[in-house]
Write a protein that holds these residues in place. Structure first.
Motif, PDB file in Angstrom:
ATOM      1  N   LEU A 243      36.313  43.245  46.289  1.00 47.51           N
ATOM      2  CA  LEU A 243      37.276  44.336  46.119  1.00 47.51           C
ATOM      3  C   LEU A 243      37.083  45.408  47.189  1.00 47.51           C
ATOM      4  O   LEU A 243      38.045  46.042  47.629  1.00 47.51           O
ATOM      5  N   ALA A 244      35.841  45.600  47.650  1.00 45.42           N
ATOM      6  CA  ALA A 244      35.547  46.619  48.662  1.00 45.42           C
ATOM      7  C   ALA A 244      36.110  46.267  50.030  1.00 45.42           C
ATOM      8  O   ALA A 244      36.228  47.135  50.899  1.00 45.42           O
ATOM      9  N   VAL A 245      36.453  44.996  50.237  1.00 48.75           N
ATOM     10  CA  VAL A 245      37.068  44.593  51.519  1.00 48.75           C
ATOM     11  C   VAL A 245      38.518  44.165  51.327  1.00 48.75           C
ATOM     12  O   VAL A 245      39.128  43.575  52.223  1.00 48.75           O
ATOM     13  N   GLY A 246      39.062  44.454  50.139  1.00 46.89           N
ATOM     14  CA  GLY A 246      40.471  44.152  49.894  1.00 46.89           C
ATOM     15  C   GLY A 246      40.752  42.705  49.582  1.00 46.89           C
ATOM     16  O   GLY A 246      41.888  42.242  49.715  1.00 46.89           O
ATOM     17  N   SER A 247      39.729  41.952  49.163  1.00 48.95           N
ATOM     18  CA  SER A 247      39.918  40.536  48.830  1.00 48.95           C
ATOM     19  C   SER A 247      39.788  40.328  47.321  1.00 48.95           C
ATOM     20  O   SER A 247      39.476  41.258  46.577  1.00 48.95           O
ATOM     21  N   ALA A 248      40.022  39.104  46.912  1.00 49.17           N
ATOM     22  CA  ALA A 248      39.904  38.755  45.494  1.00 49.17           C
ATOM     23  C   ALA A 248      38.683  37.866  45.288  1.00 49.17           C
ATOM     24  O   ALA A 248      38.295  37.097  46.174  1.00 49.17           O
ATOM     25  N   ALA A 249      38.066  37.975  44.121  1.00 50.53           N
ATOM     26  CA  ALA A 249      36.934  37.116  43.787  1.00 50.53           C
ATOM     27  C   ALA A 249      37.426  35.693  43.526  1.00 50.53           C
ATOM     28  O   ALA A 249      38.621  35.447  43.351  1.00 50.53           O
ATOM     29  N   VAL A 250      36.488  34.743  43.505  1.00 50.38           N
ATOM     30  CA  VAL A 250      36.838  33.337  43.280  1.00 50.38           C
ATOM     31  C   VAL A 250      35.859  32.737  42.270  1.00 50.38           C
ATOM     32  O   VAL A 250      34.825  33.316  41.953  1.00 50.38           O
TER      33      VAL A 250
ATOM     34  N   ARG B 112      38.545  27.342  39.450  1.00 43.26           N
ATOM     35  CA  ARG B 112      39.488  27.851  38.454  1.00 43.26           C
ATOM     36  C   ARG B 112      40.169  29.117  38.968  1.00 43.26           C
ATOM     37  O   ARG B 112      39.614  29.846  39.789  1.00 43.26           O
ATOM     38  N   ALA B 113      41.349  29.374  38.452  1.00 40.31           N
ATOM     39  CA  ALA B 113      42.090  30.581  38.844  1.00 40.31           C
ATOM     40  C   ALA B 113      41.315  31.822  38.407  1.00 40.31           C
ATOM     41  O   ALA B 113      40.767  31.872  37.308  1.00 40.31           O
ATOM     42  N   SER B 114      41.267  32.822  39.279  1.00 41.78           N
ATOM     43  CA  SER B 114      40.475  34.016  39.028  1.00 41.78           C
ATOM     44  C   SER B 114      41.349  35.258  38.894  1.00 41.78           C
ATOM     45  O   SER B 114      42.434  35.333  39.467  1.00 41.78           O
ATOM     46  N   ILE B 115      40.832  36.230  38.144  1.00 42.09           N
ATOM     47  CA  ILE B 115      41.426  37.565  38.065  1.00 42.09           C
ATOM     48  C   ILE B 115      40.309  38.561  38.346  1.00 42.09           C
ATOM     49  O   ILE B 115      39.239  38.488  37.738  1.00 42.09           O
ATOM     50  N   SER B 116      40.527  39.475  39.289  1.00 40.16           N
ATOM     51  CA  SER B 116      39.530  40.512  39.572  1.00 40.16           C
ATOM     52  C   SER B 116      40.262  41.835  39.765  1.00 40.16           C
ATOM     53  O   SER B 116      40.698  42.162  40.862  1.00 40.16           O
ATOM     54  N   GLU B 117      40.382  42.563  38.670  1.00 36.21           N
ATOM     55  CA  GLU B 117      41.110  43.834  38.702  1.00 36.21           C
ATOM     56  C   GLU B 117      40.149  44.988  38.410  1.00 36.21           C
ATOM     57  O   GLU B 117      39.330  44.907  37.506  1.00 36.21           O
ATOM     58  N   ALA B 118      40.286  46.047  39.190  1.00 37.04           N
ATOM     59  CA  ALA B 118      39.550  47.287  38.943  1.00 37.04           C
ATOM     60  C   ALA B 118      40.547  48.429  39.099  1.00 37.04           C
ATOM     61  O   ALA B 118      41.014  48.713  40.207  1.00 37.04           O
ATOM     62  N   ARG B 119      40.878  49.061  37.983  1.00 41.53           N
ATOM     63  CA  ARG B 119      41.892  50.126  37.995  1.00 41.53           C
ATOM     64  C   ARG B 119      41.237  51.443  37.588  1.00 41.53           C
ATOM     65  O   ARG B 119      40.610  51.539  36.544  1.00 41.53           O
ATOM     66  N   MET B 120      41.407  52.433  38.458  1.00 41.75           N
ATOM     67  CA  MET B 120      40.862  53.757  38.189  1.00 41.75           C
ATOM     68  C   MET B 120      41.990  54.686  37.766  1.00 41.75           C
ATOM     69  O   MET B 120      42.951  54.890  38.526  1.00 41.75           O
ATOM     70  N   ASP B 121      41.894  55.196  36.553  1.00 37.88           N
ATOM     71  CA  ASP B 121      42.932  56.075  35.995  1.00 37.88           C
ATOM     72  C   ASP B 121      44.313  55.420  36.067  1.00 37.88           C
ATOM     73  O   ASP B 121      45.318  56.055  36.396  1.00 37.88           O
ATOM     74  N   GLY B 122      44.353  54.110  35.815  1.00 42.32           N
ATOM     75  CA  GLY B 122      45.612  53.383  35.745  1.00 42.32           C
ATOM     76  C   GLY B 122      46.094  52.796  37.048  1.00 42.32           C
ATOM     77  O   GLY B 122      46.992  51.955  37.057  1.00 42.32           O
ATOM     78  N   ALA B 123      45.528  53.211  38.178  1.00 48.86           N
ATOM     79  CA  ALA B 123      45.979  52.713  39.488  1.00 48.86           C
ATOM     80  C   ALA B 123      44.921  51.796  40.094  1.00 48.86           C
ATOM     81  O   ALA B 123      43.723  51.928  39.820  1.00 48.86           O
ATOM     82  N   GLN B 124      45.407  50.829  40.897  1.00 45.87           N
ATOM     83  CA  GLN B 124      44.484  49.919  41.577  1.00 45.87           C
ATOM     84  C   GLN B 124      43.504  50.725  42.428  1.00 45.87           C
ATOM     85  O   GLN B 124      43.894  51.596  43.195  1.00 45.87           O
ATOM     86  N   MET B 125      42.238  50.432  42.303  1.00 43.31           N
ATOM     87  CA  MET B 125      41.229  51.208  43.005  1.00 43.31           C
ATOM     88  C   MET B 125      41.268  50.906  44.499  1.00 43.31           C
ATOM     89  O   MET B 125      41.196  49.750  44.909  1.00 43.31           O
ATOM     90  N   PRO B 126      41.363  51.930  45.375  1.00 46.48           N
ATOM     91  CA  PRO B 126      41.379  51.681  46.822  1.00 46.48           C
ATOM     92  C   PRO B 126      40.055  51.076  47.274  1.00 46.48           C
ATOM     93  O   PRO B 126      38.986  51.452  46.782  1.00 46.48           O
ATOM     94  N   LYS B 127      40.134  50.149  48.211  1.00 48.72           N
ATOM     95  CA  LYS B 127      38.908  49.486  48.674  1.00 48.72           C
ATOM     96  C   LYS B 127      37.948  50.476  49.318  1.00 48.72           C
ATOM     97  O   LYS B 127      36.720  50.305  49.266  1.00 48.72           O
ATOM     98  N   GLU B 128      38.498  51.544  49.933  1.00 52.52           N
ATOM     99  CA  GLU B 128      37.653  52.532  50.595  1.00 52.52           C
ATOM    100  C   GLU B 128      36.801  53.308  49.592  1.00 52.52           C
ATOM    101  O   GLU B 128      35.815  53.953  49.975  1.00 52.52           O
TER     102      GLU B 128
END
Length: 723
Positions: A53-60, A66-82
């Motif tokens: 997530l820190a480099v803007g990619s998705a986990a595997v 298998r299909a993966s989901i890697s979501e991190a939302r801060m206060d409802g919004a997608q967390m910026p990689k920076e």
């Protein structure tokens, strides 16, 4: 940042994990979570997911795709990689952090410095363009060629030197790129050219004026003729019956007559083998033909002078003369040098200031030196001025001293540090990163993975102190993961709020994070409260109680010896009941609990079997782990004693050694060296045997064992009794 919601599915080893981290009001004590996760549960997978997530990619999911989901939302919004920074548990000290450069840069100095350099660079670009036009050398090669020819390291000094150089010959008609093309140089350096160039030039010039010549200076020379006639011949011109008619002649000639005509014209040159080689080499390619054209275009006096200057021993000076001519005839060179002279003192002053002033760098290193003690090196920046002005990436220099011996190394050269020293050096990069983010007020979630591994206690305390400092920054938030319960408890006792101390729990198809209980004192806070109503708590208090008696009354006390029979299978073990244990417990703690008339050994195995059959094992499970460890060793010793009795044919055999389990294993190995049971017994020895005898108020070794591992081992040992 207030709430971080994560949803991970099939992310490396995590099947499923959903959790909301509530950072509350953003005040110290609320902005950090500590997560205790025994080895193999989720810690590394959690960290790797955030790395992606820190480099803007998705986990595997690497194993089954298998299909993966890697979501991190801060206060409802997608967390910026920076806003994510991951400090991994693996040590990597090969490279200096880019953040080191960021904290060295002085914005005010750099702004003025960049403005000056931009002006100088614009003027330099114009000068290089004019030199390219005059010399024919490609723009990209101008600076290097000049510096190599003149022998300077800096471009301005090179131009200054050329502007003052005296030139003694006329050079306006010469082109640097033609004269000093590598292929032309090969001709100029040949022995034939060096020895016979003047004689060749004399006879070459005669080709254009002698009777019957077909050549015309600047229009059609021997090299062009050879190319033209060779092309006609190759394309079948003469074989097709065609003929050539020379200018001023009434009749046309064929191939044979043409060859005779050329032979006659070239006789003065081709009659001499050396001169013929020169003529052939000058016609060899486009570069040498360009040199031939230049020589041809000059008056004979200038050609003689040129040929003299092109002799190998004079070529270096001649190159400088030509560059000097180009520079002295360029107004751009004058403008460039004037601007350089006007600004060089200011540039020097800025660079000197940059070399001396680096407050953030000084603060970061002072912090490192203050917190991490006994490091064998001192730190400096090898290129501080260049790094502070953004000209180069910063490079750390490590100075090691031992008496009069002093060595200096770059980061990649260090090979002699201990693991603790390497980890401290790795954390130095982290300190630089924190300082750089603090400078620009970058809101950041730090994912910190087992940062305390490899450190001694004094430096572990330094780490906790530093993480607490981070908690005081309003822009910084932390999730600190560890498999070390002692470190986990230290975080809770220092700055991480108890409500934010979480325990990772494995379930059949998912992982949960729940509030951890019993962090401060598990024995007092959990076990003592349940000892009279919970059989697992009862069993788990046995080694604790025994330790207290050992400390207060000694190893020869009857109560100590009786409780020892509940940690080993001894002659009196089977007869000791709950009632017997509570008599000892009540004497020790001043309580009045009443137990049943049920053997503790039966209770121990009954509960161990129940634990083994449970699907979920949430929480710290200390009582379950202690109970399983006791049951595993009890069953192991019962197996060993029964087998030794059979082999020795001694039904009354009991072990008298104080180190009973170890003695029994050695004895059995002597008697049955090929037994399949030995492998299981060795696992018991490594995994649980010594843990029960440790100071039971330092119970981390048992906690850090996974419950799954203990269950498997209990079932394996239980099967031994059927052998």
């Amino acid at each position: 940042m207030k709430k971080l919601a994560i949803k991970f599915k099939n992310c490396y080893g995590i099947q499923s994990l959903e959790h909301e981290f509530d950072f509350g009001n953003g005040k110290p004590g609320n902005k950090a979570f500590a997560v205790y996760a025994p080895n193999g549960l989720m810690k590394t997978s959690f960290t790797r997911t955030f790395e992606k997530l820190a480099v803007g990619s998705a986990a595997v999911e690497e194993r089954y795709n298998r299909a993966s989901i890697s979501e991190a939302r801060m206060d409802g919004a997608q967390m910026p990689k920076e806003s994510i920074y991951v400090l991994k548990s693996e040590i990597d000290i090969q490279d200096d952090s880019p953040a080191l450069t960021d904290i060295l840069v002085n914005p005010e100095n750099k702004s003025r410095y960049d403005a000056i350099l931009i002006d100088i660079d614009k003027q330099k670009t114009m000068l290089i363009a004019s030199l390219q036009k005059a010399s024919g050398v490609p723009k990209k090669d101008i600076e290097k060629t000049l510096l190599d020819d003149i022998g300077f390291h800096e471009f301005p000094e090179c131009i200054t030197s050329l502007r003052s150089r005296k030139i003694l010959c006329e050079l306006a008609h010469l082109n640097y790129s033609i004269l000093f093309d590598p292929k032309a140089i090969d001709v100029l350096r040949s022995p034939d050219f060096i020895s016979n160039s003047k004689e060749f030039n004399t006879r070459y010039q005669e080709l254009f004026s002698q009777e019957g010549s077909i050549y015309q200076k600047g229009v059609f020379n021997p090299a062009r003729a050879e190319t033209s006639f060779s092309t006609l011949d190759k394309q079948g011109f003469f074989n097709g019956g065609h003929r050539l008619q020379m200018r001023g002649e009434a009749t046309a000639i064929g191939k044979v007559e043409l060859d005779e005509r050329l032979k006659k014209i070239h006789a003065r040159i081709d009659g001499d083998e050396s001169l013929r080689k020169i003529r052939s080499s000058l016609a060899k390619n486009a570069q040498t033909q360009a040199l031939s054209d230049l020589i041809e275009s000059l008056p004979i006096t200038q050609v003689d002078e040129l040929l003299e200057n092109l002799r190998p021993e004079r070529q270096a000076d001649f190159r400088q003369d030509i560059w000097a001519h180009h520079v002295q005839n360029s107004s751009d060179a004058t403008d460039f040098i004037e601007l350089h002279e006007q600004t060089k003192e200011e540039i020097k002053a800025i660079e000197m200031a940059a070399a001396q002033a680096a407050p953030k760098w000084t603060e970061a290193v002072a912090l490192f030196n203050d917190r991490f003690v006994d490091m064998p090196f001192s730190l400096s920046v090898a290129n501080q001025a260049q790094a502070a002005l953004g000209k180069e990436k910063a490079k750390l220099k490590f100075t090691f001293k031992d008496g009069d011996d002093v060595v200096e190394w770059g980061r990649s050269e260090i090979k002699t540090l201990s693991q603790g020293e390497k980890r401290a050096l790795y954390l130095l990069n982290f300190i630089f990163e924190v300082e750089a983010r603090s400078l620009v007020s970058q809101k950041t979630l730090f994912i910190i993975d087992d940062v305390a591994d490899s450190f001694d206690y004094k430096n572990k305390h330094a780490i906790v102190q530093y993480l607490e400092d981070l908690d005081g920054n309003p822009n910084f938030f932390q999730i600190i993961l560890t498999h070390n319960f002692d470190f986990f408890r230290t975080l809770a006792n220092n700055f991480v709020h108890r409500d934010r101390c979480l325990m990772a729990n494995r379930h059949a198809a998912h992982i949960t994070l729940s509030k951890a209980d019993g962090i401060k004192n598990y024995f007092i806070g959990i076990l003592k409260e349940k000892v009279h109503v919970n059989p697992r708590a009862l069993c788990a208090t046995i080694p604790f109680t025994r330790n207290l008696i050992e400390y207060t009354k000694g190893e020869n006390d009857p109560d100590y010896l009786k409780l020892t029979c509940l940690l080993h299978w001894k002659e009196g073990t089977d007869a000791i009941t709950e009632m017997d244990y509570f008599e000892i417990y009540n004497r020790t703690f001043g309580t009045a609990h009443v137990g049943q008339n049920k053997p503790i050994k039966d209770l121990l195995h009954e509960q161990a079997t129940a634990i083994s059959n449970e699907a979920d094992h949430a929480g710290l499970n200390l009582e379950d782990k202690v109970l399983l460890s006791m049951a595993i060793r009890m069953k192991s010793e019962e197996f060993l004693i029964r087998k030794i009795r059979e082999i020795k044919q001694d039904p009354g055999y009991w072990c008298e050694s104080k180190s009973q389990f170890g003695f029994l294993v050695k004895e059995y190995k002597k008697l049955q060296p090929g037994s399949n049971a030995l492998r299981t017994l060795e696992k018991v020895s490594i995994t649980v045997s010594s843990n029960i005898h440790l100071n039971s108020f330092m119970y981390e070794p048992i906690l850090d064992l996974t419950i799954d591992h203990l269950i498997r081992l209990y079932q394996e040992v239980d099967g031994l009794l059927e052998i």
